[in-house]
Write a protein that holds these residues in place. Structure first.
Motif, PDB file in Angstrom:
ATOM      1  N   VAL A 155      54.454  40.878  48.792  1.00 22.62           N
ATOM      2  CA  VAL A 155      54.597  40.925  50.254  1.00 22.62           C
ATOM      3  C   VAL A 155      54.469  39.512  50.823  1.00 22.62           C
ATOM      4  O   VAL A 155      53.412  38.882  50.698  1.00 22.62           O
ATOM      5  N   ASP A 188      62.335  48.282  53.794  1.00 21.02           N
ATOM      6  CA  ASP A 188      60.959  47.992  53.381  1.00 21.02           C
ATOM      7  C   ASP A 188      60.075  49.233  53.412  1.00 21.02           C
ATOM      8  O   ASP A 188      59.260  49.460  52.511  1.00 21.02           O
ATOM      9  N   ASP A 189      60.206  50.050  54.463  1.00 22.48           N
ATOM     10  CA  ASP A 189      59.368  51.243  54.580  1.00 22.48           C
ATOM     11  C   ASP A 189      59.622  52.205  53.427  1.00 22.48           C
ATOM     12  O   ASP A 189      58.688  52.839  52.912  1.00 22.48           O
ATOM     13  N   LEU A 192      57.926  50.732  50.311  1.00 27.31           N
ATOM     14  CA  LEU A 192      56.474  50.886  50.358  1.00 27.31           C
ATOM     15  C   LEU A 192      56.048  52.335  50.144  1.00 27.31           C
ATOM     16  O   LEU A 192      54.952  52.602  49.640  1.00 27.31           O
ATOM     17  N   GLN A 216      52.096  45.606  56.566  1.00 27.14           N
ATOM     18  CA  GLN A 216      52.450  46.176  55.259  1.00 27.14           C
ATOM     19  C   GLN A 216      51.246  46.186  54.325  1.00 27.14           C
ATOM     20  O   GLN A 216      51.050  47.136  53.568  1.00 27.14           O
TER      21      GLN A 216
END
Length: 285
Positions: A155, A188-189, A192, A216
């Motif tokens: 990250v 990105d979500d 993750l 994040q």
């Protein structure tokens, strides 16, 4: 006027003062917390600045500096400054000699050469600082966390991005499974969402902190994913989400900061993780 609390054990050196500040930071009033953050982020300025100049830089009243010192058992701000001055005297010797050597080489004779010398000198300062500030036990804990992960999530944004980018390159060469968080596709979500307790994350952010990286890291921590982070202040928002965090302040030249020490740290961590995984794999053969 605030009075010194005689029941407080007065810190005798910078390390013990820093530890005490971090231990009590959650209980500090807003203005004292502001001074604490400035003091830990700019210890050289605290050592040699005047109360007026430091108060201006920290955006507080000079009287707040006195209250801050007395909160930690010192008679006044000047007594507190002695701790910061002693820290400078204890630094690794030889830096002056390095500067003199740089000023005498061929680069110093040209205007652009002085810029070159400035960045080389800043890199030396950064590497000197990290060599003495990274605790071996903390580094070992970070290596164990990352080496035990099924997937390592990286990250980083903005100035920190090259660090995670190079770690990704090295992890790929070393056959360590990783996932960069930060894609052109904007997923990105979704990335993750795949992270779980068997994974781990390495997050990097320096002031002014990238809000996306901070959020994040918080999200990963809330999902029981252990986070290791590299940042530049004990008051960094990344520290709150991390199992292990490291404080690294890159020295600057003319307001510009390179990533000399950050890259050295990142590569040491990357190779140590790969080596730990290799040794662990041998034990199970």
């Amino acid at each position: 006027m605030a009075e010194t609390d005689n029941s407080i054990e007065i810190p005798q050196d910078f390390d013990s003062l820093k530890a005490t500040i971090l231990e009590r930071k959650a209980q500090l009033p807003k203005r004292l917390r502001q001074v604490a953050a400035y003091a830990l982020d700019h210890p050289d300025e605290i050592a040699f600045g005047t109360a007026a100049s430091i108060a201006t830089a920290a955006d507080v009243q000079p009287s707040t500096l006195v209250r801050f010192a007395q909160h930690f058992g010192f008679e006044g701000f000047s007594s507190l400054q002695l701790i910061f001055r002693a820290r400078l005297r204890e630094r690794t010797p030889g830096y002056d000699e390095r500067l003199r050597a740089l000023s005498g080489n061929d680069h110093s004779k040209l205007e652009s050469g002085s810029i070159f010398n400035g960045f080389v000198a800043a890199a030396h300062r950064s590497l000197d600082n990290i060599a003495s500030s990274v605790e071996p036990e903390a580094f070992e804990r970070a290596v164990n966390i990352l080496a035990g992960a099924e997937t390592i999530y990286l990250v980083a944004k903005r100035r920190s991005y090259p660090i995670s980018g190079y770690m990704a390159y090295a992890f790929g060469k070393l056959r360590v499974r990783y996932q960069m968080v930060g894609t052109a596709a904007g997923i990105d979500d979704d990335i993750l969402a795949m992270a779980g307790p068997k994974d781990a994350a390495f997050a990097v952010s320096f002031s002014p902190y990238a809000s996306e990286s901070v959020n994040q890291a918080k999200l990963l921590a809330s999902r029981k994913v252990p986070v290791v982070s590299l940042t530049d202040s004990a008051f960094s928002p990344l520290a709150e989400s991390s199992r292990v965090w490291f404080e690294l302040v890159e020295a600057d030249h003319a307001g510009f900061r390179s990533l000399s020490a950050s890259m050295a740290f990142a590569m040491a961590l990357t190779v140590a993780v790969a080596e730990k995984r290799r040794r662990n794999a041998r034990e199970y053969e």
